[in-house]
Scaffold this motif. Structure first.
Motif, PDB file in Angstrom:
ATOM      1  N   LEU A  70      22.880  33.952 -22.136  1.00 56.44           N
ATOM      2  CA  LEU A  70      24.274  34.143 -21.765  1.00 56.44           C
ATOM      3  C   LEU A  70      25.044  32.843 -21.605  1.00 56.44           C
ATOM      4  O   LEU A  70      26.271  32.844 -21.634  1.00 56.44           O
ATOM      5  N   GLY A  71      24.332  31.744 -21.383  1.00 61.15           N
ATOM      6  CA  GLY A  71      25.018  30.476 -21.200  1.00 61.15           C
ATOM      7  C   GLY A  71      24.303  29.596 -20.207  1.00 61.15           C
ATOM      8  O   GLY A  71      23.088  29.698 -20.017  1.00 61.15           O
ATOM      9  N   PHE A  72      25.082  28.729 -19.539  1.00 62.54           N
ATOM     10  CA  PHE A  72      24.516  27.743 -18.638  1.00 62.54           C
ATOM     11  C   PHE A  72      25.284  27.735 -17.322  1.00 62.54           C
ATOM     12  O   PHE A  72      26.479  28.064 -17.274  1.00 62.54           O
ATOM     13  N   VAL A  73      24.591  27.369 -16.265  1.00 63.24           N
ATOM     14  CA  VAL A  73      25.210  27.264 -14.943  1.00 63.24           C
ATOM     15  C   VAL A  73      24.860  25.919 -14.313  1.00 63.24           C
ATOM     16  O   VAL A  73      23.818  25.330 -14.616  1.00 63.24           O
ATOM     17  N   LEU A  74      25.750  25.455 -13.452  1.00 66.21           N
ATOM     18  CA  LEU A  74      25.459  24.340 -12.568  1.00 66.21           C
ATOM     19  C   LEU A  74      25.057  24.912 -11.222  1.00 66.21           C
ATOM     20  O   LEU A  74      25.719  25.841 -10.722  1.00 66.21           O
ATOM     21  N   VAL A  75      23.994  24.395 -10.646  1.00 69.06           N
ATOM     22  CA  VAL A  75      23.542  24.877  -9.351  1.00 69.06           C
ATOM     23  C   VAL A  75      23.391  23.714  -8.379  1.00 69.06           C
ATOM     24  O   VAL A  75      22.937  22.633  -8.743  1.00 69.06           O
ATOM     25  N   ASP A  76      23.826  23.965  -7.160  1.00 65.79           N
ATOM     26  CA  ASP A  76      23.634  23.024  -6.056  1.00 65.79           C
ATOM     27  C   ASP A  76      22.735  23.746  -5.049  1.00 65.79           C
ATOM     28  O   ASP A  76      23.205  24.628  -4.321  1.00 65.79           O
ATOM     29  N   GLY A  77      21.469  23.422  -5.066  1.00 74.47           N
ATOM     30  CA  GLY A  77      20.516  24.189  -4.272  1.00 74.47           C
ATOM     31  C   GLY A  77      20.373  25.566  -4.884  1.00 74.47           C
ATOM     32  O   GLY A  77      19.981  25.713  -6.043  1.00 74.47           O
ATOM     33  N   ASP A  78      20.745  26.604  -4.116  1.00 72.73           N
ATOM     34  CA  ASP A  78      20.701  27.977  -4.626  1.00 72.73           C
ATOM     35  C   ASP A  78      22.092  28.514  -4.958  1.00 72.73           C
ATOM     36  O   ASP A  78      22.245  29.702  -5.265  1.00 72.73           O
ATOM     37  N   THR A  79      23.106  27.649  -4.929  1.00 72.43           N
ATOM     38  CA  THR A  79      24.487  28.093  -5.121  1.00 72.43           C
ATOM     39  C   THR A  79      24.997  27.736  -6.511  1.00 72.43           C
ATOM     40  O   THR A  79      24.863  26.588  -6.953  1.00 72.43           O
ATOM     41  N   LEU A  80      25.586  28.713  -7.193  1.00 70.35           N
ATOM     42  CA  LEU A  80      26.204  28.454  -8.492  1.00 70.35           C
ATOM     43  C   LEU A  80      27.564  27.793  -8.271  1.00 70.35           C
ATOM     44  O   LEU A  80      28.401  28.326  -7.540  1.00 70.35           O
ATOM     45  N   VAL A  81      27.781  26.660  -8.929  1.00 68.59           N
ATOM     46  CA  VAL A  81      29.038  25.927  -8.750  1.00 68.59           C
ATOM     47  C   VAL A  81      29.752  25.671 -10.075  1.00 68.59           C
ATOM     48  O   VAL A  81      30.827  25.065 -10.098  1.00 68.59           O
ATOM     49  N   GLY A  82      29.179  26.119 -11.182  1.00 67.30           N
ATOM     50  CA  GLY A  82      29.816  25.942 -12.483  1.00 67.30           C
ATOM     51  C   GLY A  82      29.153  26.822 -13.514  1.00 67.30           C
ATOM     52  O   GLY A  82      27.994  27.238 -13.349  1.00 67.30           O
ATOM     53  N   CYS A  83      29.880  27.108 -14.595  1.00 66.61           N
ATOM     54  CA  CYS A  83      29.306  27.961 -15.644  1.00 66.61           C
ATOM     55  C   CYS A  83      30.006  27.726 -16.979  1.00 66.61           C
ATOM     56  O   CYS A  83      31.140  27.255 -17.040  1.00 66.61           O
ATOM     57  N   LEU A  84      29.295  28.056 -18.021  1.00 68.98           N
ATOM     58  CA  LEU A  84      29.820  28.070 -19.389  1.00 68.98           C
ATOM     59  C   LEU A  84      29.068  29.154 -20.132  1.00 68.98           C
ATOM     60  O   LEU A  84      27.848  29.071 -20.301  1.00 68.98           O
ATOM     61  N   LEU A  85      29.773  30.202 -20.544  1.00 70.10           N
ATOM     62  CA  LEU A  85      29.130  31.297 -21.258  1.00 70.10           C
ATOM     63  C   LEU A  85      28.982  30.956 -22.737  1.00 70.10           C
ATOM     64  O   LEU A  85      29.834  30.278 -23.323  1.00 70.10           O
ATOM     65  N   THR A  86      27.892  31.432 -23.340  1.00 68.58           N
ATOM     66  CA  THR A  86      27.660  31.256 -24.780  1.00 68.58           C
ATOM     67  C   THR A  86      27.459  32.637 -25.400  1.00 68.58           C
ATOM     68  O   THR A  86      26.502  33.330 -25.080  1.00 68.58           O
ATOM     69  N   LEU A  87      28.377  33.022 -26.266  1.00 67.93           N
ATOM     70  CA  LEU A  87      28.346  34.337 -26.904  1.00 67.93           C
ATOM     71  C   LEU A  87      27.924  34.155 -28.353  1.00 67.93           C
ATOM     72  O   LEU A  87      28.698  33.631 -29.167  1.00 67.93           O
ATOM     73  N   PHE A  88      26.718  34.583 -28.670  1.00 69.03           N
ATOM     74  CA  PHE A  88      26.184  34.424 -30.016  1.00 69.03           C
ATOM     75  C   PHE A  88      26.430  35.677 -30.844  1.00 69.03           C
ATOM     76  O   PHE A  88      26.302  36.800 -30.354  1.00 69.03           O
ATOM     77  N   GLY A  89      26.749  35.454 -32.124  1.00 69.94           N
ATOM     78  CA  GLY A  89      26.860  36.558 -33.051  1.00 69.94           C
ATOM     79  C   GLY A  89      25.500  36.979 -33.559  1.00 69.94           C
ATOM     80  O   GLY A  89      24.482  36.329 -33.298  1.00 69.94           O
ATOM     81  N   ALA A  90      25.467  38.087 -34.287  1.00 70.29           N
ATOM     82  CA  ALA A  90      24.219  38.565 -34.863  1.00 70.29           C
ATOM     83  C   ALA A  90      23.627  37.470 -35.746  1.00 70.29           C
ATOM     84  O   ALA A  90      24.321  36.873 -36.568  1.00 70.29           O
ATOM     85  N   GLY A  91      22.354  37.184 -35.565  1.00 67.54           N
ATOM     86  CA  GLY A  91      21.708  36.127 -36.322  1.00 67.54           C
ATOM     87  C   GLY A  91      21.665  34.800 -35.597  1.00 67.54           C
ATOM     88  O   GLY A  91      20.875  33.920 -35.927  1.00 67.54           O
ATOM     89  N   GLY A  92      22.547  34.626 -34.602  1.00 66.27           N
ATOM     90  CA  GLY A  92      22.517  33.441 -33.768  1.00 66.27           C
ATOM     91  C   GLY A  92      22.997  32.157 -34.413  1.00 66.27           C
ATOM     92  O   GLY A  92      22.718  31.068 -33.908  1.00 66.27           O
ATOM     93  N   THR A  93      23.757  32.240 -35.519  1.00 61.92           N
ATOM     94  CA  THR A  93      24.210  31.028 -36.199  1.00 61.92           C
ATOM     95  C   THR A  93      25.601  30.578 -35.753  1.00 61.92           C
ATOM     96  O   THR A  93      26.044  29.492 -36.106  1.00 61.92           O
ATOM     97  N   ARG A  94      26.294  31.430 -34.979  1.00 62.01           N
ATOM     98  CA  ARG A  94      27.609  31.070 -34.470  1.00 62.01           C
ATOM     99  C   ARG A  94      27.680  31.400 -32.986  1.00 62.01           C
ATOM    100  O   ARG A  94      27.185  32.442 -32.551  1.00 62.01           O
ATOM    101  N   CYS A  95      28.283  30.494 -32.230  1.00 61.40           N
ATOM    102  CA  CYS A  95      28.332  30.642 -30.774  1.00 61.40           C
ATOM    103  C   CYS A  95      29.747  30.406 -30.274  1.00 61.40           C
ATOM    104  O   CYS A  95      30.347  29.364 -30.555  1.00 61.40           O
TER     105      CYS A  95
END
Length: 297
Positions: A70-95
């Protein structure tokens, strides 16, 4: 409106500097509830329930297709403080990189998310919903604009090709030529809640996927998520208008490089630019598997 938020600006003077233990990792299934809360903070135009629904849907698609995540998160300890979602198409060649947000006080760590997401040079990355103030940052990251604007059109007003095409909600059979890859794409996007239909003309089936949007929260409009390469709007425009009218939609929004022959409306130069970075430059009329379908822009 789902957009990529600026993550490189300096934190406010009053904000405490975050500890050096901030780290970047992939989104995990257990993050969904906390991630929905974070995204609601960053993008309050969508409700917490809407974000939970979108993340659940995105997770199901990613798992079913065996895609990276789904993407990546920034974590400070156990708390999420940032995110970037990655949506891949069928086949995974485009995000589609979407929904970049970093909480105040942590924004100097925002580039960690981008660096993690852009590691694979074999993938084409797209950004379809940039805010104006983030575009210099996006271009500095190696993204290049690949659309010149959008067509705001009223396809039902077209008299060209009147009566030359018919509409089918189901996959056409018989001798009509249907691309199996596009048929699968249609099924996937119908499951995502998009409006899908086929235009039949001259023995060929042309696929259309649109998403319902509201302009200024009031005016309904159809955003083209997918149409076949080389779609001849001079033949199909009126039929598309009839199909959309059944859903109470009379205006259509299509990425374009200029005015589209056969599609009555106005070309809005420079509006809603799309960006890409990678080996394959996307074409206008193909936002399949992006936030336009999965989340909603």
């Amino acid at each position: 409106m789902t957009t990529i938020r600026e993550a490189s600006s300096a934190p406010a003077a009053s904000a405490a500097l975050p500890p050096r233990g901030v780290r970047c990792r992939r989104v995990e299934p257990a993050d969904i509830d906390a991630l929905a809360v974070l995204l609601t903070q960053g993008f309050p135009a969508r409700s917490l329930a809407d974000w939970r629904k979108s993340l659940t849907r995105l997770g199901a698609w990613t798992e079913a297709q065996g895609l990276p995540g789904l993407g990546f998160v920034l974590v400070d300890g156990d708390t999420l403080v940032g995110c970037l979602l990655t949506l891949f198409g069928a086949g995974g060649t485009r995000c589609n990189m979407s929904s970049w947000y970093v909480a105040e006080g942590y924004r100097r760590f925002g580039t960690m998310l981008v660096s993690a997401a852009l590691r694979d040079r074999s993938i084409t990355y797209v950004n379809i919903s940039s805010e104006r103030h983030t575009r210099p940052i996006i271009e500095a990251q190696g993204f290049r604009r690949y659309t010149e604007g959008v067509m705001l059109a009223a396809p039902l007003a077209s008299l060209a090709g009147l009566g030359r095409a018919t509409i089918s909600r189901e996959r056409p059979g018989g001798d009509v030529i249907v691309d199996p890859t596009e048929a699968a794409l249609m099924d996937h996007h119908a499951a995502l809640g998009c409006i899908t239909f086929w235009c039949l003309a001259d023995g060929r089936a042309y696929p259309f996927v649109v998403a319902r949007r509201l302009i200024k929260g009031r005016l309904p409009i159809a955003q083209v998520v997918y149409c076949a390469e080389g779609t001849d709007w001079r033949r199909l425009s009126h039929a598309v208008g009839r199909a959309l009218a059944r859903h109470g939609l009379f205006l259509l929004l299509l990425d374009a490089q200029g005015p589209v022959p056969g599609l009555p409306g106005r070309f809005l130069a420079g509006r809603m630019p799309k960006y890409a970075r990678g080996p394959i430059t996307p074409r206008c009329g193909d936002l399949a598997y992006t936030e336009a379908a999965v989340i909603g822009t």
